[in-house]
Design a protein around this motif. Structure first.
Motif, PDB file in Angstrom:
ATOM      1  N   GLU A 232       9.253   4.648   4.434  1.00 40.33           N
ATOM      2  CA  GLU A 232       7.793   4.604   4.296  1.00 40.33           C
ATOM      3  C   GLU A 232       7.333   3.220   3.842  1.00 40.33           C
ATOM      4  O   GLU A 232       6.321   2.708   4.322  1.00 40.33           O
ATOM      5  CB  GLU A 232       7.335   5.667   3.306  1.00 40.33           C
ATOM      6  CG  GLU A 232       5.822   5.738   3.174  1.00 40.33           C
ATOM      7  CD  GLU A 232       5.370   6.892   2.308  1.00 40.33           C
ATOM      8  OE1 GLU A 232       4.150   7.038   2.123  1.00 40.33           O
ATOM      9  OE2 GLU A 232       6.226   7.643   1.815  1.00 40.33           O
ATOM     10  N   ARG A 233       8.075   2.617   2.919  1.00 42.76           N
ATOM     11  CA  ARG A 233       7.685   1.294   2.443  1.00 42.76           C
ATOM     12  C   ARG A 233       7.774   0.249   3.557  1.00 42.76           C
ATOM     13  O   ARG A 233       6.892  -0.609   3.707  1.00 42.76           O
ATOM     14  CB  ARG A 233       8.593   0.877   1.273  1.00 42.76           C
ATOM     15  CG  ARG A 233       8.173  -0.446   0.640  1.00 42.76           C
ATOM     16  CD  ARG A 233       8.739  -0.581  -0.743  1.00 42.76           C
ATOM     17  NE  ARG A 233      10.177  -0.863  -0.732  1.00 42.76           N
ATOM     18  CZ  ARG A 233      10.915  -0.913  -1.842  1.00 42.76           C
ATOM     19  NH1 ARG A 233      10.369  -0.652  -3.014  1.00 42.76           N
ATOM     20  NH2 ARG A 233      12.197  -1.189  -1.769  1.00 42.76           N
ATOM     21  N   ILE A 234       8.827   0.329   4.368  1.00 39.45           N
ATOM     22  CA  ILE A 234       9.001  -0.644   5.455  1.00 39.45           C
ATOM     23  C   ILE A 234       7.895  -0.505   6.493  1.00 39.45           C
ATOM     24  O   ILE A 234       7.349  -1.502   6.975  1.00 39.45           O
ATOM     25  CB  ILE A 234      10.381  -0.461   6.115  1.00 39.45           C
ATOM     26  CG1 ILE A 234      11.494  -0.858   5.144  1.00 39.45           C
ATOM     27  CG2 ILE A 234      10.491  -1.293   7.391  1.00 39.45           C
ATOM     28  CD1 ILE A 234      12.877  -0.424   5.598  1.00 39.45           C
ATOM     29  N   THR A 235       7.580   0.741   6.845  1.00 39.72           N
ATOM     30  CA  THR A 235       6.667   0.967   7.971  1.00 39.72           C
ATOM     31  C   THR A 235       5.198   1.014   7.586  1.00 39.72           C
ATOM     32  O   THR A 235       4.331   1.077   8.473  1.00 39.72           O
ATOM     33  CB  THR A 235       7.031   2.286   8.683  1.00 39.72           C
ATOM     34  OG1 THR A 235       7.004   3.366   7.729  1.00 39.72           O
ATOM     35  CG2 THR A 235       8.419   2.201   9.293  1.00 39.72           C
ATOM     36  N   THR A 236       4.869   0.987   6.287  1.00 46.58           N
ATOM     37  CA  THR A 236       3.456   1.053   5.873  1.00 46.58           C
ATOM     38  C   THR A 236       2.994  -0.154   5.065  1.00 46.58           C
ATOM     39  O   THR A 236       1.785  -0.346   4.892  1.00 46.58           O
ATOM     40  CB  THR A 236       3.194   2.323   5.042  1.00 46.58           C
ATOM     41  OG1 THR A 236       3.999   2.303   3.856  1.00 46.58           O
ATOM     42  CG2 THR A 236       3.514   3.572   5.847  1.00 46.58           C
TER      43      THR A 236
END
Length: 402
Positions: free
Chosen positions: A76-80
């Motif tokens: 989630e951190r990488i993609t958002t």
């Protein structure tokens, strides 16, 4: 001892009839074996004892939850995360194939280390023990690699509620393909348990989503989107059921062997795709599966340029890949011992368990319908545990009579 056994056989009124009766009894015992620890194949006594070990199951479940909870946070951190240094700009990492390639490379390496540690001598546990096993493994690797793109593409044509409802029902295609493709038989209560767990997860996720913020997805559903979602579920089901068939046909084949073999193949497939992506972009093929191929340089070059501009995302990807690889160790351990249906149950219900932890830890509240979903899931799992225990005792009693 062999002579005594032989004499006993000769004292039977009809030796061939006795053997035939024993064969029927064995077939019935095997045929009625529930999905789960005996899915892979007919286990030896030592393996059956190991698969019935509750501690072993708890280790597998705990490992899957711990690894993929961290993995999910990093994903989630990488993609958002907006990595743009200036206000008003937006730079988000959107290269899932690159992430999956790094993860499969980590998993292949970790799987090979696992194989080396498990070997008693140098020739033990070959990654590809025969030519015949390559084709079913390639089918699993291909289905696994193709599943995610179709899932991502379906979100452009179906709403998020439909998407998560379908993913919550993942147990159904797995059981359906077991029955239709591989002729596996399940006792009636197994179908009832799957229905309870699927209903519980569906109710829980639907009511969680309706109460939360708007998720990415289309405003409505189209026939094309439902078709893409169906293909995604079909590939997921084929992945799990074919893995079970491999364990059954190519014994002894361990989880660490399959983990290494499949990730080598997956890495090869995704690297080939990344190298060909600039040419695929030119032909427009990527448009039909929903991939972002707007750049003529391709996904790999774009991802590398992004990481050079923002090195922090590179470290997050390495952490994501390591957690995913560790999770696969426990997944393949679970799959080889307990079978795909129990594995899918663990992964499907993981969201409910994590939500309950959040409720306890942060003092959140669940709606009445979400508590109903939780009750259905735990009720189904409890019913299966009790009936499995009774079935095991009945089989052991039958063996003693023999």
């Amino acid at each position: 001892m062999a002579q005594l056994n032989g004499d006993a056989r000769h004292r039977q009124p009809n030796g061939s009839a006795a053997k035939h009766a024993n064969g029927i009894l064995e077939d019935r015992v095997r045929g009625s074996t529930q999905a789960g620890k005996h899915d892979a194949s007919l286990a030896t006594k030592s393996e059956a004892k190991q698969t019935s070990n509750t501690v072993n199951l708890l280790i597998c479940v705990g490992g899957i939850y711990a690894s993929f909870l961290t993995w999910g946070v990093l994903q989630e951190r990488i993609t958002t995360t907006n990595y743009a240094p200036l206000a008003g700009q937006k730079e988000i990492f959107k290269y899932p194939v690159v992430m999956n390639t790094v993860q499969s490379a980590f998993a292949a390496t970790l799987g090979y280390i696992y194989v080396l540690i498990s070997r008693k001598k140098s020739g033990d546990l070959p990654i590809y023990p025969s030519r015949q096993i390559v084709w079913p493994l390639l089918l699993v690797a291909g289905c696994s690699a193709l599943s995610s793109p179709f899932g991502y593409a379906s979100l452009q044509h179906v709403d998020y509620i439909t998407f998560i409802l379908a993913k919550s029902c993942k147990l159904l295609p797995v059981m359906f393909l077991h029955v239709t493709l591989y002729g596996k038989r399940y006792p009636f209560y197994k179908y009832a348990v799957v229905a309870l767990v699927t209903s519980g997860v569906a109710i829980f996720t639907l009511h969680q989503s309706t109460g939360g913020k708007k998720k990415k997805g289309a405003d409505g559903n189209s026939l094309y989107g439902l078709m893409l979602l169906g293909i995604n579920l079909l590939f997921d089901g084929l992945t799990n059921t074919t893995q079970d068939d491999i364990y059954a046909r190519f014994r002894p084949y361990t989880g660490q062997q399959m983990m290494c073999a499949l990730n080598i193949m997956s890495t090869s497939i995704t690297i080939t795709y990344l190298l060909l992506s600039p040419y695929l972009a030119a032909t427009g093929i990527g448009h039909y599966v929903g991939m972002d191929l707007g750049s003529s340089t391709g996904e790999l070059a774009d991802a590398m340029a992004f990481i050079q501009r923002h090195p922090a995302v590179g470290w997050d990807i390495l952490g994501f890949a390591f957690c995913g690889a560790m999770g696969q160790v426990f997944i393949f351990r679970t799959l080889s011992i307990f079978g795909s249906l129990l594995l899918v149950t663990i992964t499907v219900t993981r969201k409910i368990f994590t939500m309950i932890i959040s409720v306890v830890w942060f003092g959140h509240a669940l709606t009445g319908m979400q508590w109903l979903g939780v009750g259905l899931v735990f009720g189904g799992i409890g019913i299966e545990a009790e009936l499995s225990k009774r079935e095991k005792k009945a089989k052991e009693a039958g063996k003693k009579k023999m």
